[in-house]
Design an enzyme around this catalytic site. Structure first.
Site, PDB file in Angstrom:
ATOM      1  N   LYS A  22       0.843  -1.205   0.000  1.00 36.59           N
ATOM      2  CA  LYS A  22       0.000   0.000   0.000  1.00 36.59           C
ATOM      3  C   LYS A  22       0.873   1.247   0.000  1.00 36.59           C
ATOM      4  O   LYS A  22       0.683   2.171  -0.794  1.00 36.59           O
ATOM      5  CB  LYS A  22      -0.900   0.001   1.242  1.00 36.59           C
ATOM      6  CG  LYS A  22      -1.589   1.329   1.489  1.00 36.59           C
ATOM      7  CD  LYS A  22      -2.476   1.299   2.706  1.00 36.59           C
ATOM      8  CE  LYS A  22      -1.823   1.753   3.980  1.00 36.59           C
ATOM      9  NZ  LYS A  22      -1.623   3.185   4.126  1.00 36.59           N
ATOM     10  N   ASN A  23       1.851   1.270   0.925  1.00 38.59           N
ATOM     11  CA  ASN A  23       2.613   2.504   1.116  1.00 38.59           C
ATOM     12  C   ASN A  23       3.629   2.763   0.009  1.00 38.59           C
ATOM     13  O   ASN A  23       4.324   3.772   0.038  1.00 38.59           O
ATOM     14  CB  ASN A  23       3.299   2.512   2.492  1.00 38.59           C
ATOM     15  CG  ASN A  23       2.271   2.712   3.595  1.00 38.59           C
ATOM     16  OD1 ASN A  23       1.115   3.025   3.321  1.00 38.59           O
ATOM     17  ND2 ASN A  23       2.700   2.539   4.840  1.00 38.59           N
ATOM     18  N   CYS A 118      -5.762  12.632  12.858  1.00 38.24           N
ATOM     19  CA  CYS A 118      -6.446  11.383  12.540  1.00 38.24           C
ATOM     20  C   CYS A 118      -6.412  10.504  13.782  1.00 38.24           C
ATOM     21  O   CYS A 118      -5.953  10.938  14.832  1.00 38.24           O
ATOM     22  CB  CYS A 118      -5.793  10.701  11.350  1.00 38.24           C
ATOM     23  SG  CYS A 118      -4.135  10.158  11.689  1.00 38.24           S
ATOM     24  N   ARG A 123      -1.036  15.084  12.838  1.00 32.65           N
ATOM     25  CA  ARG A 123      -0.028  14.808  11.811  1.00 32.65           C
ATOM     26  C   ARG A 123       0.182  16.055  10.972  1.00 32.65           C
ATOM     27  O   ARG A 123      -0.622  16.400  10.114  1.00 32.65           O
ATOM     28  CB  ARG A 123      -0.454  13.616  10.953  1.00 32.65           C
ATOM     29  CG  ARG A 123      -0.399  12.325  11.744  1.00 32.65           C
ATOM     30  CD  ARG A 123      -1.044  11.195  11.009  1.00 32.65           C
ATOM     31  NE  ARG A 123      -0.148  10.522  10.097  1.00 32.65           N
ATOM     32  CZ  ARG A 123      -0.474   9.397   9.448  1.00 32.65           C
ATOM     33  NH1 ARG A 123      -1.636   8.851   9.621  1.00 32.65           N
ATOM     34  NH2 ARG A 123       0.382   8.833   8.634  1.00 32.65           N
ATOM     35  N   ASP A 314       3.832   0.752  12.475  1.00 29.81           N
ATOM     36  CA  ASP A 314       2.649   0.102  11.900  1.00 29.81           C
ATOM     37  C   ASP A 314       2.471  -1.334  12.392  1.00 29.81           C
ATOM     38  O   ASP A 314       1.393  -1.916  12.229  1.00 29.81           O
ATOM     39  CB  ASP A 314       2.726   0.112  10.364  1.00 29.81           C
ATOM     40  CG  ASP A 314       2.417   1.492   9.795  1.00 29.81           C
ATOM     41  OD1 ASP A 314       1.972   2.367  10.558  1.00 29.81           O
ATOM     42  OD2 ASP A 314       2.623   1.689   8.587  1.00 29.81           O
ATOM     43  N   ARG A 406      -9.151  -0.454   3.936  1.00 29.88           N
ATOM     44  CA  ARG A 406      -8.340   0.605   3.305  1.00 29.88           C
ATOM     45  C   ARG A 406      -6.957   0.101   2.943  1.00 29.88           C
ATOM     46  O   ARG A 406      -6.341   0.592   2.004  1.00 29.88           O
ATOM     47  CB  ARG A 406      -8.181   1.779   4.277  1.00 29.88           C
ATOM     48  CG  ARG A 406      -9.439   2.567   4.459  1.00 29.88           C
ATOM     49  CD  ARG A 406      -9.186   3.726   5.344  1.00 29.88           C
ATOM     50  NE  ARG A 406      -8.020   4.469   4.859  1.00 29.88           N
ATOM     51  CZ  ARG A 406      -7.552   5.558   5.405  1.00 29.88           C
ATOM     52  NH1 ARG A 406      -8.136   6.063   6.457  1.00 29.88           N
ATOM     53  NH2 ARG A 406      -6.492   6.173   4.913  1.00 29.88           N
TER      54      ARG A 406
HETATM   55  C1  UD1 Z   1       3.832   6.918   6.682  1.00 25.83           C
HETATM   56  C2  UD1 Z   1       2.966   5.701   6.477  1.00 25.83           C
HETATM   57  C3  UD1 Z   1       2.368   5.222   7.783  1.00 25.83           C
HETATM   58  C4  UD1 Z   1       3.450   5.018   8.840  1.00 25.83           C
HETATM   59  C5  UD1 Z   1       4.318   6.263   8.949  1.00 25.83           C
HETATM   60  C6  UD1 Z   1       5.502   6.090   9.882  1.00 25.83           C
HETATM   61  C7  UD1 Z   1       2.097   6.013   4.262  1.00 25.83           C
HETATM   62  C8  UD1 Z   1       0.901   6.263   3.406  1.00 25.83           C
HETATM   63  N1  UD1 Z   1       1.900   6.031   5.570  1.00 25.83           N
HETATM   64  O1  UD1 Z   1       2.999   7.994   7.117  1.00 25.83           O
HETATM   65  O2  UD1 Z   1       1.712   3.974   7.533  1.00 25.83           O
HETATM   66  O3  UD1 Z   1       2.847   4.777  10.090  1.00 25.83           O
HETATM   67  O4  UD1 Z   1       4.836   6.622   7.653  1.00 25.83           O
HETATM   68  O5  UD1 Z   1       6.284   5.014   9.455  1.00 25.83           O
HETATM   69  O6  UD1 Z   1       3.182   5.748   3.774  1.00 25.83           O
HETATM   70  N2  UD1 Z   1       5.503  14.865  10.984  1.00 25.83           N
HETATM   71  C9  UD1 Z   1       5.608  16.198  11.278  1.00 25.83           C
HETATM   72  N3  UD1 Z   1       5.658  17.096  10.236  1.00 25.83           N
HETATM   73  C10 UD1 Z   1       5.592  16.709   8.926  1.00 25.83           C
HETATM   74  C11 UD1 Z   1       5.494  15.328   8.639  1.00 25.83           C
HETATM   75  C12 UD1 Z   1       5.459  14.411   9.686  1.00 25.83           C
HETATM   76  O7  UD1 Z   1       5.651  16.578  12.432  1.00 25.83           O
HETATM   77  O8  UD1 Z   1       5.635  17.570   8.031  1.00 25.83           O
HETATM   78  C13 UD1 Z   1       5.429  13.866  12.086  1.00 25.83           C
HETATM   79  C14 UD1 Z   1       4.073  13.152  12.133  1.00 25.83           C
HETATM   80  O9  UD1 Z   1       3.125  13.904  12.842  1.00 25.83           O
HETATM   81  C15 UD1 Z   1       4.428  11.855  12.811  1.00 25.83           C
HETATM   82  C16 UD1 Z   1       5.862  11.584  12.331  1.00 25.83           C
HETATM   83  O10 UD1 Z   1       6.360  12.825  11.842  1.00 25.83           O
HETATM   84  O11 UD1 Z   1       4.445  12.009  14.206  1.00 25.83           O
HETATM   85  C17 UD1 Z   1       5.965  10.510  11.254  1.00 25.83           C
HETATM   86  O12 UD1 Z   1       5.288  10.937  10.118  1.00 25.83           O
HETATM   87  P1  UD1 Z   1       5.698  10.477   8.642  1.00 25.83           P
HETATM   88  O13 UD1 Z   1       6.961   9.711   8.666  1.00 25.83           O
HETATM   89  O14 UD1 Z   1       5.614  11.684   7.767  1.00 25.83           O
HETATM   90  O15 UD1 Z   1       4.510   9.486   8.317  1.00 25.83           O
HETATM   91  P2  UD1 Z   1       3.573   9.478   7.049  1.00 25.83           P
HETATM   92  O16 UD1 Z   1       4.389   9.634   5.810  1.00 25.83           O
HETATM   93  O17 UD1 Z   1       2.409  10.370   7.261  1.00 25.83           O
END
Ligand code: UD1
Length: 426
Positions: A22-23, A118, A123, A314, A406
């Site tokens: 998925k990711n 969420c 996030r 995850d 999903r």
């Molecule tokens: C992706 C994965 C999700 C997984 C996560 C962490 C997808 C679709 N989803 O989510 O399944 O749980 O990686 O491995 O690939 N953050 C900030 N600012 C930002 C971006 C992130 O503070 O601009 C924080 C988030 O709030 C969170 C942490 O960084 O606490 C990790 O987020 P991130 O690595 O960006 O996860 P996703 O890409 O959203």
């Protein structure tokens, strides 16, 4: 409302084949925006999140052809003529903000809804936006949207390469910036980049379109911008989190389960923790592994989630289910998302003994769980309560299973083929 009804206590055995990730698939679909001709994606999982991302591309104007039976998707991005990612879709799936980097880079502008919180916590997208700004874009946040564009007077038509130091190795920010930098002028460096295998998959995909990316999979990625990208034909990598979920199911109630397409090297820390617990895992080859019923009792362990290559957040909910029935005290610490223990109350309703203290879960192993009506709070928490139902005494009814759909392709069907007693009811 659809629900799963699970009669616990059945032993699992046989083979299960892991689907496309998925990711990775979601990012490859978003990255297709960058191409000037047709993209063919293979091994795309048939899941709701993929449908949402395809809907997003259709709203942008791309033509899509889905061959569900063969899991092939064709995307024609030449027809894109809209640069707005609407709130209705971003609200449904946060990953849809990954169209922002490609749209900005290719068309010089994008309007994207801010996703908001969420079920696993707040996030932010600040790191994505800071990256776009470093690449020469300007943005304004108003009315729940970010309006982002390239200042043509200052920068011409393209973003310009630069050095970007991420405060945290965010996966989404690394991907959005990497995609945006492909069509920028000059060289971009992403320092403290996320290192997940899906980032390498995205880089391989982009390189097959003509991008020049090096270092993906490490914390230092360089991207030499090119003027255009062409269509390609690419197969999505297998889903490590789905593999980890089935491995945990087998560890809980498997006799002999072969997990095909597991790509165990992408989850080494997870495997070493399972071995520490005492799970009997045999590596058949690079892609396939076998989990067998243990000879001895499992042992408690402490686990901390961390960005890759650390223990994946995850898989935190499913490993918590396993530890809930391991004698002794285990501690699971969640370091990536602040609110990822909401499902624990559901496990406690099934007889688990888990206390949450800040971002730690203190798990006292119980002898057995008992079936109960439970909710699926999010995708991974949903999988966790299903696994709990597989070992619980009696019947477990899992509601809100749209979360599970999903991200897991045919989850109930795959479990049924292994011998689980799980039914989907309306
Ligand atoms: C992706 C994965 C999700 C997984 C996560 C962490 C997808 C679709 N989803 O989510 O399944 O749980 O990686 O491995 O690939 N953050 C900030 N600012 C930002 C971006 C992130 O503070 O601009 C924080 C988030 O709030 C969170 C942490 O960084 O606490 C990790 O987020 P991130 O690595 O960006 O996860 P996703 O890409 O959203």
């Amino acid at each position: 409302m659809e629900r799963f009804i699970i009669n616990g206590g059945k032993k699992l055995s046989g083979k299960v084949k892991i689907s496309g990730a998925k990711n990775s698939a979601l990012k490859l679909i978003a990255a297709s925006i960058l191409a000037d001709s047709k993209i063919t994606l293979r091994n795309v999982p048939q899941i709701e999140d993929v449908n949402i991302m395809l809907e997003m591309l259709e709203i942008l104007g791309a033509k899509i052809n889905v061959e569900a039976a063969s899991k092939v998707i064709e995307i024609e991005p030449e027809y894109i003529n809209n640069y707005e990612a609407p709130y209705e879709l971003v609200r449904k799936m946060r990953a849809s903000i990954l169209v922002a980097g490609p749209l900005l880079s290719k068309f010089g502008r994008v309007k994207v809804a801010i996703p908001g919180g969420c079920n696993i916590g707040s996030r932010q997208i600040d790191l994505h936006l800071k990256g776009f700004k470093d690449l020469g874009a300007e943005y304004l946040v108003e009315h729940g949207y970010v309006n982002c564009h390239i200042d043509k007077n200052r920068n011409g038509n393209r973003l310009h390469g630069t050095i970007i130091n991420l405060d945290f190795p965010s996966r989404g920010a690394t991907e959005n910036i990497m995609m945006a930098a492909c069509l920028a002028s000059g060289q971009t460096v992403i320092n403290n980049a996320a290192r997940e295998p899906e980032i390498s998959d995205l880089a391989l995909f982009l390189n097959s379109m003509g991008a020049k990316i090096q270092g993906a999979g490490t914390d230092y990625i360089t991207i030499n911008g090119v003027k255009s990208l062409r269509g390609t034909d690419y197969e999505v990598m297998p889903d490590s989190i789905e593999a980890g979920t089935f491995i945990t199911a087998a560890a809980l109630c498997g006799e002999k389960v072969e997990i095909q397409n597991a790509r165990w090297r992408n989850l080494e820390v997870f495997y070493s923790k399972l071995k520490e617990i005492g799970v009997k895992i045999t590596i058949i080859d690079e892609n396939n592994i076998r989990v067998e019923a243990p000879l001895e009792r499992y042992k408690p362990v402490n686990i901390s989630t961390l960005p890759y290559p650390g223990f994946p957040t995850d898989l935190q909910p499913v490993i918590t289910v396993l530890l809930s029935v391991v004698p002794g005290v285990s501690i699971v610490t969640e370091n990536v998302f602040e609110n990822r223990f909401m499902y624990v109350d559901e496990l406690n309703r099934m007889g688990a003994d888990i206390k949450i203290e800040g971002h730690h879960a203190v798990i006292r192993g119980v002898e057995k769980l008992s079936g109960a009506p439970v909710r699926s709070f999010d995708l991974r928490a949903g999988a966790a309560v299903v696994l709990a139902g597989l070992i619980a005494e009696g019947t477990t009814e899992v509601s809100d299973i749209y979360h599970i759909k999903r991200g897991y392709e045919n989850f109930d069907e795959k479990l049924r083929l292994l011998g689980a007693d799980i039914k989907l009811v309306e």
